[in-house]
Design an enzyme around this catalytic site. Structure first.
Site, short mmCIF file in Angstrom:
data_model
loop_
_atom_site.label_atom_id
_atom_site.label_comp_id
_atom_site.label_asym_id
_atom_site.label_seq_id
_atom_site.Cartn_x
_atom_site.Cartn_y
_atom_site.Cartn_z
N CYS A 30 -3.78 7.54 4.74
CA CYS A 30 -3.64 7.05 3.05
C CYS A 30 -4.76 7.34 2.46
CB CYS A 30 -3.36 5.67 3.36
SG CYS A 30 -1.54 5.45 4.04
N GLU A 85 0.86 -1.31 0.14
CA GLU A 85 -0.18 -0.15 -0.14
C GLU A 85 0.93 1.24 -0.06
OE1 GLU A 85 -2.79 2.65 2.97
OE2 GLU A 85 -2.80 0.45 3.37
#
Length: 521
Positions: free
Chosen positions: A296, A257
């Site tokens: 994020c 990620e």
């Protein structure tokens, strides 16, 4: 010297050598604790996790491992007040943002405990039904998934020291795979304390849960075939991980990620003051300020019809002006600090970079911090940037290519929906996009158009105004990850998360042999 946090490997607590790296309070500047992984025998630690921890976990059924997860939840709940204090001190978060991290972790663990309980006494997962391999059903093929006989190494980011651990560890442990977590150094204290409490409670088998605090040097070298690696962080570091010799040589399964320029898109029919318009404004402000924009999944780019660009800038700016920033211990403060002065400098540098192609529409930095010294505290007030023409929006390559990891977003206009969708996709793959409107057909069509470039499309219409989970909230029921620059990874998504920790095989045999396989619960 302040306390040196212990690592846990090979079934015992171990101190790293040397004075260690200090962790600081990002508001007050005080040194809190230190971490060091220097001198640890990583090969011994990985072997103990694989062979002792892994064997003990795989000897249990999914239902039994689910029961362990529920016990982990109970241990963590008993210490929640301590975790809140550590989060405020080490991450600079207000209580509401601490809840996003800590309570989000507990919720995710609880969900996997419930889902795992439904798998009952199974020790493998059946993948589809058996199919015959010839004209007669005498010889058949049954696909199954079994736990990988390796270790799961987690290299985590600084922004979610609690949730970042347990959203990965919950499906790993439920799958029967032992965990070694390396938290980001700046905020490692909370992760270490949670691991400490679970290990000391004796809930999990020895070797099932391990932690290394400090440098990541040597961790990738210790990986072997059947191990898996999950990384959350920058795209540059992700590229180094993918090219690491041990990862390539052993074909280590990797989940990444990385960077993500997430978007919010207001559909053309929305007008100022309409429910969809107001919902977008509310969500943008929330995403810019929760955890000081250090998520994020936070909204980085906001796309609105050209005709409402000015009204959107005014409405978002008005709400941001009400956000008080400073010391999270002060009850008047709504938004706390970034995690460090280094992150503070990075955000300011990123804003300067974007400002060469966008102008400042709202600058919260003009407002004094609450109960915090700007020369010491890593606080940055919300800043809304803007590009005021569709042509400029197309030319603003920095806006579409640079993620500033803080309370910063850019407002961009579009001519028509086709241009808007193309601009959103300039992000080159993101974790999430949210779409705001009232026409169900237009919302559905836009969601499908964005699906290929996003791990999640969050659609907000007036009928879910009070029910939707939020653009940036990662729910364990839904996929977390994204294609392209977002890393190409996939986490969560219910029991889909277990796929990463299993190996799929086709067992080809006579019907009675396949029938003798232990059934899935």
């Amino acid at each position: 010297m302040t306390e040196l946090l212990l690592n846990h490997l090979a079934g015992r607590w171990q101190a790293g050598h040397g004075e260690g790296t200090p962790l600081f309070d990002p508001v007050l500047g005080d040194e809190l604790v230190r971490v060091s992984a220097e001198g640890l025998d990583l090969a011994e630690g990985f072997a103990f996790a694989r062979h002792t921890g892994g064997a003990a976990l795989r000897a249990l059924t999914y239902g039994q491992r689910a029961a362990l997860l529920q016990q982990v939840v109970q241990v963590l709940q008993a210490h929640r007040a301590e975790y809140e204090a550590i989060s405020i001190a080490n991450s600079g978060t207000v209580k509401a943002d601490t809840a996003v991290d800590v309570d989000g972790a507990l919720f995710t663990l609880g969900q996997y405990a419930r889902w795992g309980a439904a798998l009952s006494d199974a020790n493998h997962l059946r993948d589809g039904e058996a199919v015959k391999l010839g004209k007669e059903p005498l010889f058949q093929s049954q696909h199954v998934q079994v736990p990988t006989p390796g270790v799961a190494l987690f290299i985590n980011a600084f922004n979610f020291p609690a949730w970042g651990l347990w959203e990965k560890a919950a499906p790993a442990l439920l799958s029967g795979v032992p965990v070694i977590v390396k938290p980001a150094t700046a905020t490692a204290w909370l992760t270490q304390r949670m691991v400490h409490d679970v290990i000391e409670a004796g809930v999990l088998p020895p070797g099932a849960l391990n932690i290394v605090c400090g440098s990541s040097a040597g961790l990738l070298d210790a990986l072997q075939p059947f191990d898996v690696l999950s990384f959350t962080g920058s795209a540059d570091t992700a590229a180094l991980i993918r090219g690491h010799a041990a990862v390539a040589r052993h074909s280590v399964r990797v989940n990444i990620e990385a960077d993500s320029l997430n978007s919010a898109l207001l559909l053309p029919e929305a007008t100022p003051g309409s429910p969809a318009f107001d919902l977008l404004v509310r969500e943008v402000v929330r995403e810019m300020t929760v955890k000081a924009g250090q998520k994020c999944t936070a909204i980085r780019r906001i796309f609105v019809p050209q005709a409402v660009w000015g009204a959107a800038a005014e409405a978002i700016g008005a709400k941001l002006a009400k956000v008080s920033v400073g010391n999270p211990r002060n009850e008047a403060v709504r938004m706390g600090a970034l995690v460090s002065r280094a992150q503070h400098a990075s955000v300011l540098q990123g804003m300067d970079h974007l400002s060469s192609q966008a102008r400042v529409l709202h600058d919260g930095r003009r407002t004094a911090l609450v109960d915090a010294d700007p020369a010491v505290a890593a606080c940055v007030s919300p800043v809304l940037l803007g590009v005021d023409s569709p042509e400029a929006a197309e030319a603003a390559d920095r806006v579409h290519d640079t993620e500033v990891f803080g309370p910063v977003a850019t407002l961009l206009p579009y001519r028509d929906l086709a241009q808007a969708q193309a601009l959103v996709q300039r992000g080159q793959g993101s974790l999430v996009a949210s779409v705001y409107g009232e026409d169900a057909a237009a919302l559905a069509g836009t969601a499908l158009a964005l699906a290929a470039s996003h791990g999640r499309v969050h659609v907000v219409s007036p009928d879910v105004a009070t029910a939707h989970s939020g653009h940036g909230n990662v729910m364990p029921q839904s996929l977390h990850g994204g294609p392209g620059r977002a890393g190409g990874g996939q986490e969560l998504g219910g029991l889909r998360a277990l796929d990463f920790y299993h190996r799929r095989a086709a067992i080809q045999a006579a019907g009675p042999v396949l029938a003798a396989l232990q059934p899935q619960g």
